[in-house]
Scaffold this motif. Structure first.
Motif, PDB file in Angstrom:
ATOM      1  N   GLU A 185      -4.440  54.148  61.096  1.00  0.00           N
ATOM      2  CA  GLU A 185      -4.020  53.788  62.453  1.00  0.00           C
ATOM      3  C   GLU A 185      -2.524  53.506  62.484  1.00  0.00           C
ATOM      4  O   GLU A 185      -1.981  52.898  61.561  1.00  0.00           O
ATOM      5  CB  GLU A 185      -4.822  52.575  62.949  1.00  0.00           C
ATOM      6  CG  GLU A 185      -6.208  53.009  63.412  1.00  0.00           C
ATOM      7  CD  GLU A 185      -7.212  51.879  63.512  1.00  0.00           C
ATOM      8  OE1 GLU A 185      -6.794  50.727  63.692  1.00  0.00           O
ATOM      9  OE2 GLU A 185      -8.421  52.181  63.399  1.00  0.00           O
ATOM     10  N   CYS A 186      -1.894  53.976  63.536  1.00  0.00           N
ATOM     11  CA  CYS A 186      -0.441  53.816  63.686  1.00  0.00           C
ATOM     12  C   CYS A 186      -0.088  52.326  63.760  1.00  0.00           C
ATOM     13  O   CYS A 186      -0.720  51.572  64.496  1.00  0.00           O
ATOM     14  CB  CYS A 186      -0.004  54.547  64.959  1.00  0.00           C
ATOM     15  SG  CYS A 186       1.706  54.211  65.431  1.00  0.00           S
ATOM     16  N   GLU A 187       0.933  51.940  63.002  1.00  0.00           N
ATOM     17  CA  GLU A 187       1.319  50.520  62.972  1.00  0.00           C
ATOM     18  C   GLU A 187       1.893  50.053  64.299  1.00  0.00           C
ATOM     19  O   GLU A 187       1.894  48.877  64.614  1.00  0.00           O
ATOM     20  CB  GLU A 187       2.361  50.292  61.872  1.00  0.00           C
ATOM     21  CG  GLU A 187       1.740  50.294  60.505  1.00  0.00           C
ATOM     22  CD  GLU A 187       2.775  50.145  59.395  1.00  0.00           C
ATOM     23  OE1 GLU A 187       3.975  49.952  59.706  1.00  0.00           O
ATOM     24  OE2 GLU A 187       2.357  50.235  58.224  1.00  0.00           O
ATOM     25  N   ARG A 188       2.407  50.984  65.072  1.00  0.00           N
ATOM     26  CA  ARG A 188       3.053  50.586  66.336  1.00  0.00           C
ATOM     27  C   ARG A 188       2.081  50.560  67.507  1.00  0.00           C
ATOM     28  O   ARG A 188       2.032  49.623  68.268  1.00  0.00           O
ATOM     29  CB  ARG A 188       4.215  51.537  66.629  1.00  0.00           C
ATOM     30  CG  ARG A 188       4.951  51.206  67.920  1.00  0.00           C
ATOM     31  CD  ARG A 188       6.164  52.103  68.080  1.00  0.00           C
ATOM     32  NE  ARG A 188       6.816  51.878  69.354  1.00  0.00           N
ATOM     33  CZ  ARG A 188       6.518  52.536  70.459  1.00  0.00           C
ATOM     34  NH1 ARG A 188       5.577  53.458  70.464  1.00  0.00           N
ATOM     35  NH2 ARG A 188       7.162  52.276  71.590  1.00  0.00           N
ATOM     36  N   CYS A 189       1.268  51.648  67.637  1.00  0.00           N
ATOM     37  CA  CYS A 189       0.420  51.740  68.833  1.00  0.00           C
ATOM     38  C   CYS A 189      -1.072  51.618  68.530  1.00  0.00           C
ATOM     39  O   CYS A 189      -1.877  51.479  69.442  1.00  0.00           O
ATOM     40  CB  CYS A 189       0.692  53.052  69.573  1.00  0.00           C
ATOM     41  SG  CYS A 189       0.045  54.497  68.703  1.00  0.00           S
ATOM     42  N   GLY A 190      -1.434  51.688  67.257  1.00  0.00           N
ATOM     43  CA  GLY A 190      -2.850  51.514  66.890  1.00  0.00           C
ATOM     44  C   GLY A 190      -3.702  52.761  67.022  1.00  0.00           C
ATOM     45  O   GLY A 190      -4.886  52.732  66.697  1.00  0.00           O
TER      46      GLY A 190
ATOM     47  N   ILE B  41       3.250  55.707  61.016  1.00  0.00           N
ATOM     48  CA  ILE B  41       3.608  55.770  62.440  1.00  0.00           C
ATOM     49  C   ILE B  41       3.143  57.129  62.970  1.00  0.00           C
ATOM     50  O   ILE B  41       3.342  58.162  62.316  1.00  0.00           O
ATOM     51  CB  ILE B  41       5.144  55.651  62.612  1.00  0.00           C
ATOM     52  CG1 ILE B  41       5.671  54.351  61.997  1.00  0.00           C
ATOM     53  CG2 ILE B  41       5.549  55.744  64.075  1.00  0.00           C
ATOM     54  CD1 ILE B  41       5.281  53.091  62.722  1.00  0.00           C
ATOM     55  N   CYS B  42       2.542  57.135  64.159  1.00  0.00           N
ATOM     56  CA  CYS B  42       2.022  58.409  64.689  1.00  0.00           C
ATOM     57  C   CYS B  42       3.151  59.277  65.250  1.00  0.00           C
ATOM     58  O   CYS B  42       4.285  58.804  65.438  1.00  0.00           O
ATOM     59  CB  CYS B  42       0.970  58.144  65.774  1.00  0.00           C
ATOM     60  SG  CYS B  42       1.651  57.570  67.331  1.00  0.00           S
ATOM     61  N   GLY B  43       2.840  60.532  65.522  1.00  0.00           N
ATOM     62  CA  GLY B  43       3.842  61.485  66.015  1.00  0.00           C
ATOM     63  C   GLY B  43       4.447  61.027  67.334  1.00  0.00           C
ATOM     64  O   GLY B  43       5.652  61.182  67.564  1.00  0.00           O
ATOM     65  N   TYR B  44       3.629  60.444  68.194  1.00  0.00           N
ATOM     66  CA  TYR B  44       4.133  59.974  69.488  1.00  0.00           C
ATOM     67  C   TYR B  44       5.158  58.864  69.275  1.00  0.00           C
ATOM     68  O   TYR B  44       6.258  58.905  69.824  1.00  0.00           O
ATOM     69  CB  TYR B  44       2.963  59.480  70.351  1.00  0.00           C
ATOM     70  CG  TYR B  44       3.405  58.695  71.552  1.00  0.00           C
ATOM     71  CD1 TYR B  44       3.853  59.349  72.698  1.00  0.00           C
ATOM     72  CD2 TYR B  44       3.403  57.295  71.553  1.00  0.00           C
ATOM     73  CE1 TYR B  44       4.293  58.625  73.807  1.00  0.00           C
ATOM     74  CE2 TYR B  44       3.828  56.570  72.647  1.00  0.00           C
ATOM     75  CZ  TYR B  44       4.276  57.237  73.774  1.00  0.00           C
ATOM     76  OH  TYR B  44       4.717  56.520  74.862  1.00  0.00           O
ATOM     77  N   CYS B  45       4.798  57.871  68.469  1.00  0.00           N
ATOM     78  CA  CYS B  45       5.711  56.734  68.262  1.00  0.00           C
ATOM     79  C   CYS B  45       6.983  57.163  67.534  1.00  0.00           C
ATOM     80  O   CYS B  45       8.061  56.621  67.771  1.00  0.00           O
ATOM     81  CB  CYS B  45       4.995  55.607  67.509  1.00  0.00           C
ATOM     82  SG  CYS B  45       3.739  54.797  68.526  1.00  0.00           S
ATOM     83  N   ARG B  46       6.846  58.161  66.651  1.00  0.00           N
ATOM     84  CA  ARG B  46       8.055  58.676  65.979  1.00  0.00           C
ATOM     85  C   ARG B  46       9.004  59.298  66.998  1.00  0.00           C
ATOM     86  O   ARG B  46      10.216  59.133  66.934  1.00  0.00           O
ATOM     87  CB  ARG B  46       7.667  59.722  64.924  1.00  0.00           C
ATOM     88  CG  ARG B  46       7.232  59.104  63.596  1.00  0.00           C
ATOM     89  CD  ARG B  46       7.397  60.100  62.437  1.00  0.00           C
ATOM     90  NE  ARG B  46       6.731  61.361  62.704  1.00  0.00           N
ATOM     91  CZ  ARG B  46       5.447  61.607  62.434  1.00  0.00           C
ATOM     92  NH1 ARG B  46       4.699  60.663  61.890  1.00  0.00           N
ATOM     93  NH2 ARG B  46       4.919  62.776  62.701  1.00  0.00           N
TER      94      ARG B  46
HETATM   95 ZN   LIG Z   1       1.749  55.282  67.490  1.00  0.00          ZN
END
Ligand SMILES: [Zn+2]
Ligand code: SF4
Ligand SMILES: [Zn+2]
Length: 309
Positions: free
Chosen positions: A276-281, A288-293
């Protein structure tokens, strides 16, 4: 020309199916086609809640209309991409469609989310093509909305023309991982993802436009300005020429791939286990997911631009 179903005067001729229909029989044919696609691929049941991603265009609104008429429990999801007049017009038409029919519509305006980034701002800051940023943003917000709303399924209005053009593009470049994933149903690879389905995958653009017209659906006719010059349009044009000479070839190309070609690619390596992405879950292969990157990249680029000004 007579309707093949009731022998009244036909108003629609479908060369790809070597048939013709009057208005009520075409509406029946279209909805039955959607129902058959849902059943054939076990997309969802009448007991499940379906989130329908609607863009204001003919395909997604025709799909939503058909699902409602087939008795499925649906809600619409409109994503405001912030693309000027195109986004304003498509939101207006989508809201009007839902209001007229008393349907529930969720609206997520990218400009108003916590990250506050519409597609033009992301494209300008990162100098990426708008469609590449758009794909990442759409996937993220569709997944988030489906999860937040507790839906079992997310349905999109991709039609036969979209799917056949995508297949041609994937074959042209032998995109093995994409070929492995080109199916009308994608089962979730993480508990925070929902099933993704394309009930119009056997329905042509001509059929959905005809259905929308006959059902009095007021859809946005203009295409997104960023679609001009897209490679997919070249593939669509090629397939349309083929279809003109050999009616039914688009459906045969896709259907034969799904029944005979697709299993050959299914052994292509699957994506790595998702965390799970550390920023958005949301599910992510990395920390970190592609969106948050992408969001972080916009922040970095903007800071650099200020520092250099
Ligand atoms: Zn994310
Ligand atoms: S054409 Fe590109 S920018 Fe426009 S909606 Fe489609 S993917 Fe998004
Ligand atoms: Zn008829």
């Amino acid at each position: 020309m007579k309707c093949k179903r009731c022998a009244e005067k036909a108003i629609v001729q479908l060369r790809s199916h070597n048939t013709a229909f009057c208005k009520p029989c075409f509406v029946f044919f279209f909805q039955r086609g959607v129902e058959r696609a849902i059943t054939r691929e076990a997309m969802f049941s009448h007991e499940e809640r379906i989130l329908v991603a609607v863009s204001g265009g003919k395909d997604s609104l025709a799909l939503w209309d058909a699902l409602v008429n087939l008795g499925y429990e649906t809600e619409g999801l409109y994503l405001g991409l912030g693309i000027g007049d195109y986004s304003s017009a498509s939101e207006r038409k989508t809201r009007a469609f839902a209001e007229r029919r008393g349907l529930r519509l969720r609206v997520v305006a990218l400009d108003e989310t916590e990250d506050g980034l519409g597609i033009p701002s992301v494209a300008a800051a990162t100098r990426r093509p708008p469609c590449s940023a758009c794909g990442t943003f759409k996937r993220h917000h569709f997944d988030r909305a489906a999860l937040a709303g507790g839906f079992a399924v997310l349905a999109t209005g991709h039609n036969l023309d979209d799917e056949a053009a995508r297949l041609l593009g994937n074959v042209m470049h032998w995109q093995l991982p994409y070929l492995a994933k080109q199916r009308p149903v994608l089962t979730p690879t993480h508990p925070r993802f929902v099933r993704k389905v394309r009930p119009l995958y056997r329905t042509s653009e001509l059929e959905s436009a005809t259905y929308a017209f006959l059902r009095g659906i007021d859809y946005v006719v203009e295409e997104c300005p960023n679609s001009r010059g897209a490679t997919q349009l070249v593939y669509k044009d090629l397939l349309n020429r083929l279809e003109h000479t050999m009616p039914g070839s688009k459906l045969a190309f896709l259907a034969d791939f799904l029944s005979r070609g697709s299993p050959l690619f299914a052994t292509a390596p699957e994506a790595a286990d998702l965390g799970e992405c550390e920023r958005c879950g949301m599910p992510s292969a990395g920390e970190i997911c592609g969106y948050c990157r992408l969001v972080a990249e916009v922040g970095r680029r903007r800071a650099q631009a200020v520092a250099h000004s």
